[in-house]
Design a protein around this motif. Structure first.
Motif, short mmCIF file in Angstrom:
data_model
loop_
_atom_site.label_atom_id
_atom_site.label_comp_id
_atom_site.label_asym_id
_atom_site.label_seq_id
_atom_site.Cartn_x
_atom_site.Cartn_y
_atom_site.Cartn_z
N GLU A 111 74.96 73.84 6.61
CA GLU A 111 76.09 74.74 6.38
C GLU A 111 76.68 74.61 4.98
O GLU A 111 77.33 75.53 4.49
CB GLU A 111 77.18 74.49 7.42
N ASP A 112 76.49 73.47 4.33
CA ASP A 112 77.04 73.21 3.01
C ASP A 112 76.02 72.42 2.21
O ASP A 112 75.94 71.20 2.33
CB ASP A 112 78.37 72.45 3.12
N SER A 115 76.74 69.12 0.51
CA SER A 115 77.05 67.96 1.35
C SER A 115 75.78 67.39 1.97
O SER A 115 74.78 68.09 2.12
CB SER A 115 78.03 68.39 2.45
#
Length: 168
Positions: A111-112, A115
């Motif tokens: 999702e990121d 990260s």
């Protein structure tokens, strides 16, 4: 400017807000005993997992990652820090050692992409499974003399104390 002290100011023995000496003595004994128990848990726990050439900090990380949700999706370092109540400075070398052993992997977060998520590898999952035998022996021996009801009471009391400390 007010005359009230800062939120976490040090109280002097003559400060009228200090609790009565008997309550202070009991509180002092409780916190000192918790400190001693924490140190002994690391020292004795490390002996039980000595065959794995591992530390109790590594054990805690593997255990956190082996829970159902993290096992499936991993955990961010931030989430791991919050779950284990440790600092980034303390967790980073632990993660580095686990990664060097091939027990965890840092993967991009779907999702990121900026990260990373920490996940157990197959080798880490196997090590965790094997460690659980030694950990179970540690738990049984450490808690010997406390029946199940007493263990539950202790858990609940420690949970309440942890929650209260979290508000300070």
């Amino acid at each position: 400017m007010t005359d009230s002290p800062a939120k976490h100011s040090v109280l002097r023995p003559s400060d009228s807000r200090q609790s009565d000496p008997a309550r202070f003595d009991v509180a002092n004994r409780v916190f000192f005993r918790l400190y001693q128990c924490a140190n002994l848990m690391h020292k004795v726990g490390a002996r039980f997992i000595g065959d794995f050439n591992s530390t109790t900090q590594q054990w805690a990380v593997l255990g956190a990652l082996a829970r159902p949700e993290p096992r499936e999706h991993g955990m961010t370092v931030k989430d791991l820090i919050a779950f284990l109540l440790v600092s980034r400075q303390n967790i980073t070398p632990v993660l580095d050692r686990l990664e060097a052993r091939g027990w965890i992997e840092r993967i991009k977060d779907a999702e990121d992409g900026r990260s990373r998520r920490i996940v157990l590898t197959t080798a880490g999952d196997l090590a965790w499974s094997e460690m659980q035998i030694a950990i179970d022996a540690f738990y049984r021996e450490a808690l010997e003399g406390l029946d199940l009801d007493e263990q539950v009471v202790l858990y609940r009391l420690l949970d309440r104390l942890k929650a209260r400390l979290n508000t300070l």
